[in-house]
Design a protein around this motif. Structure first.
Motif, short mmCIF file in Angstrom:
data_model
loop_
_atom_site.label_atom_id
_atom_site.label_comp_id
_atom_site.label_asym_id
_atom_site.label_seq_id
_atom_site.Cartn_x
_atom_site.Cartn_y
_atom_site.Cartn_z
N GLU A 1 47.15 40.82 40.84
CA GLU A 1 48.20 40.24 39.99
C GLU A 1 47.89 38.84 39.50
O GLU A 1 48.67 38.27 38.75
CB GLU A 1 49.53 40.25 40.74
CG GLU A 1 50.14 41.64 40.72
CD GLU A 1 51.47 41.71 41.44
OE1 GLU A 1 51.87 40.71 42.04
OE2 GLU A 1 52.09 42.79 41.38
N SER A 2 46.79 38.26 39.99
CA SER A 2 46.49 36.90 39.53
C SER A 2 44.98 36.73 39.38
O SER A 2 44.21 37.45 40.02
CB SER A 2 47.04 35.88 40.54
OG SER A 2 46.32 35.98 41.75
N PRO A 3 44.56 35.78 38.54
CA PRO A 3 43.11 35.59 38.32
C PRO A 3 42.38 35.04 39.54
O PRO A 3 41.16 35.09 39.61
CB PRO A 3 43.07 34.59 37.16
CG PRO A 3 44.41 33.95 37.10
CD PRO A 3 45.38 34.94 37.65
N THR A 4 43.13 34.53 40.54
CA THR A 4 42.49 34.01 41.75
C THR A 4 42.47 35.04 42.88
O THR A 4 42.02 34.75 43.98
CB THR A 4 43.23 32.77 42.28
OG1 THR A 4 44.61 33.13 42.53
CG2 THR A 4 43.20 31.62 41.28
N GLY A 5 42.95 36.24 42.62
CA GLY A 5 43.12 37.23 43.69
C GLY A 5 41.98 38.21 43.84
O GLY A 5 41.05 38.26 43.03
N ALA A 6 42.06 38.99 44.90
CA ALA A 6 41.11 40.08 45.14
C ALA A 6 41.82 41.22 45.85
O ALA A 6 42.80 41.01 46.57
CB ALA A 6 39.94 39.59 45.99
N ILE A 7 41.30 42.42 45.60
CA ILE A 7 41.76 43.60 46.35
C ILE A 7 40.67 43.98 47.33
O ILE A 7 39.48 44.01 46.97
CB ILE A 7 42.05 44.79 45.40
CG1 ILE A 7 43.14 44.44 44.39
CG2 ILE A 7 42.42 46.05 46.20
CD1 ILE A 7 44.52 44.22 44.98
#
Ligand SMILES: [Zn+2]
Ligand SMILES: [Zn+2]
Length: 345
Positions: free
Chosen positions: A23-29
Motif C-alpha cells: 500500500e505504500s512505496p516504502t513497503g514490502a510483502i
C-alpha cells in the motif's frame, strides 16, 4: 492465504484470511518461511491481557521478499530477510539513536499488516525494518534457525546484558530461564562476562543455560535464591539481568544486587499492580535500566556473529510445527513442554 487467528483465551485457529497488499512505496510483502511463538503471546493466550477477537497473531518474522514499493532500496524480491517484533523507519530521531521501538513512523505486526504466524505479511517500512540475510546463507537451514531468535529473544537478552552494563571480566546474574533469560546468558558470555549465575526453576532449562555458558546454576526460589546468590558472590552481583517481568523477579533482582550495581530489565512488567518498591534501589544506589528491547539496533552485529559461527541461540527452539500446528505449539508452550516453538508455514 492461511493464518493463525486468536479467537479468545486458549483458542487459536488456522483459517483463511485476506492476503495483505502493498500500500505504500516504502513497503514490502513477505512470504513467511519461518516464525515463532513467543512467551509474550501467552499473555493473551492465557487471558492475562486483552486482544481483539478474531485477530492475526505472531511478531517474529523471517521469509522471502515477494514484492517491494518504488522507494525501497535495501531489499528486492527473492531476498531472504528477517525482522524484529517492531516496525521502524530507520530515519527518525529515535531510530537514529538506536531506539527503534520508539520510532515515530513505526508500528507492529498483526492487524492489516498480517500476523507473522501466517503465510504473508506486509512491512510498511521495508528499509528501516528488514534485515537481509546474505545470499550465501539465504537457504542454509542451520543458519536460518540460528538467526530466528534475533527477531526478538536474542536481541532482548542482549539488551538486558547491555542495560545491566555487562562487560569483559564481570560477574552477572540472569533471572529467568525462559528463552529470553537463556539468550541473556549467551549475550553475557558474548560480552565477556567471567561469571554468569543463571537463576530459574526448571532443570532442563538450567541445563541449557549451562550449555550456553552459565558458570553457576541457582534453582532456589524467593529469599532462598537471594541468600544463595549472596553467598556465592560474597555480597551480591553488580550486573543483574531481569528477564521475567514479575514483582517476584524484580524483588529477586534488587535482593541480589550489589550496592552500586545495575539491574537491566527486559521482562514485560506484569502484575505489579501495587507498584514496585523503589526504596531498596534507593538505599543501595542500584540503577534500574532497560525496557522494551530495540532489537533492530542489535541485529547486524548479532547476525555477524551467527554467520561466523560464534553465536547460536537456536537450541531455545525445542519444538517445530507447520502452520496447522500453531494451536498445538501454543498448547505446548503454555504447558511448558516446549521452551520456544519454531513455526515453518
Ligand atoms: Zn516475541
Ligand atoms: Zn523511526
Amino acid at each position: 492465504m492461511k493464518a493463525a487467528l486468536f479467537h479468545g483465551p486458549g483458542d487459536i485457529r488456522v483459517e483463511s484470511a485476506d492476503r495483505p497488499t502493498l500500500e505504500s512505496p516504502t513497503g514490502a510483502i513477505i512470504r513467511v518461511t519461518h516464525t515463532a511463538i513467543c512467551g509474550s503471546d501467552l499473555w493473551f493466550y492465557r487471558g492475562d491481557s486483552d486482544r481483539d477477537v478474531p485477530s492475526p497473531v505472531g511478531h517474529e518474522p523471517m521469509g522471502i521478499v515477494e514484492e517491494v514499493g518504488d522507494r525501497v532500496v535495501s531489499v528486492e524480491p527473492g531476498d531472504r530477510v528477517f525482522a524484529p517484533f517492531v516496525i521502524s523507519c530507520g530515519q527518525c530521531e529515535y531510530c537514529r539513536k538506536g531506539l527503534h521501538t520508539s520510532c515515530r513512523n513505526g508500528g507492529g505486526w498483526g492487524g492489516d499488516n498480517g500476523g507473522c504466524q501466517g503465510e504473508y505479511i506486509r512491512c510498511p517500512q521495508a528499509d528501516g525494518t528488514l534485515v537481509r540475510v546474505p545470499d550465501r546463507y539465504a537457504d542454509d537451514e542451520r543458519v536460518l534457525r540460528a538467526l530466528m531468535p534475533l527477531t526478538d529473544v536474542m536481541g532482548t537478552g542482549h539488551h538486558a546484558a547491555i542495560s545491566a552494563g555487562v562487560d569483559a571480566g564481570s560477574t552477572c546474574a540472569v533471572i529467568g530461564d525462559g528463552a529470553v533469560g537463556l539468550c541473556g546468558v549467551l549475550a553475557a558470555r558474548r560480552l565477556g562476562a567471567e561469571r554468569i549465575i543463571a537463576i530459574g526453576h526448571h532443570e532442563d532449562r538450567l541445563a541449557l543455560a549451562d550449555d550456553f555458558g552459565a558458570t553457576d546454576l541457582v534453582s532456589e526460589r524467593g529469599d532462598d535464591a537471594i541468600d544463595r546468590v549472596q553467598e556465592l558472590t560474597n555480597g551480591g552481583v553488580t550486573h543483574v539481568l531481569e528477564c521475567v517481568g514479575a514483582t517476584s523477579s524484580m524483588e529477586t533482582a534488587i535482593g541480589i544486587s550489589r550496592p552500586g550495581g545495575t539491574v537491566g530489565y527486559v521482562g514485560v512488567p506484569h502484575g505489579m499492580g501495587d507498584g514496585l518498591d523503589l526504596e531498596p534501589f534507593f538505599r543501595a544506589n542500584v540503577a534500574l535500566r532497560g525496557g522494551v528491547a530495540p532489537v533492530r539496533a542489535y541485529a547486524d552485529e548479532l547476525m555477524a556473529d551467527v554467520l561466523q559461527g560464534t553465536l547460536d541461540p537456536s537450541p531455545v527452539f525445542t519444538k517445530t510445527v507447520d502452520l496447522d500446528g500453531v494451536p498445538e505449539g501454543y498448547r505446548a508452550m503454555d504447558e511448558r513442554e516446549a521452551i520456544k516453538v519454531l513455526v515453518k508455514p
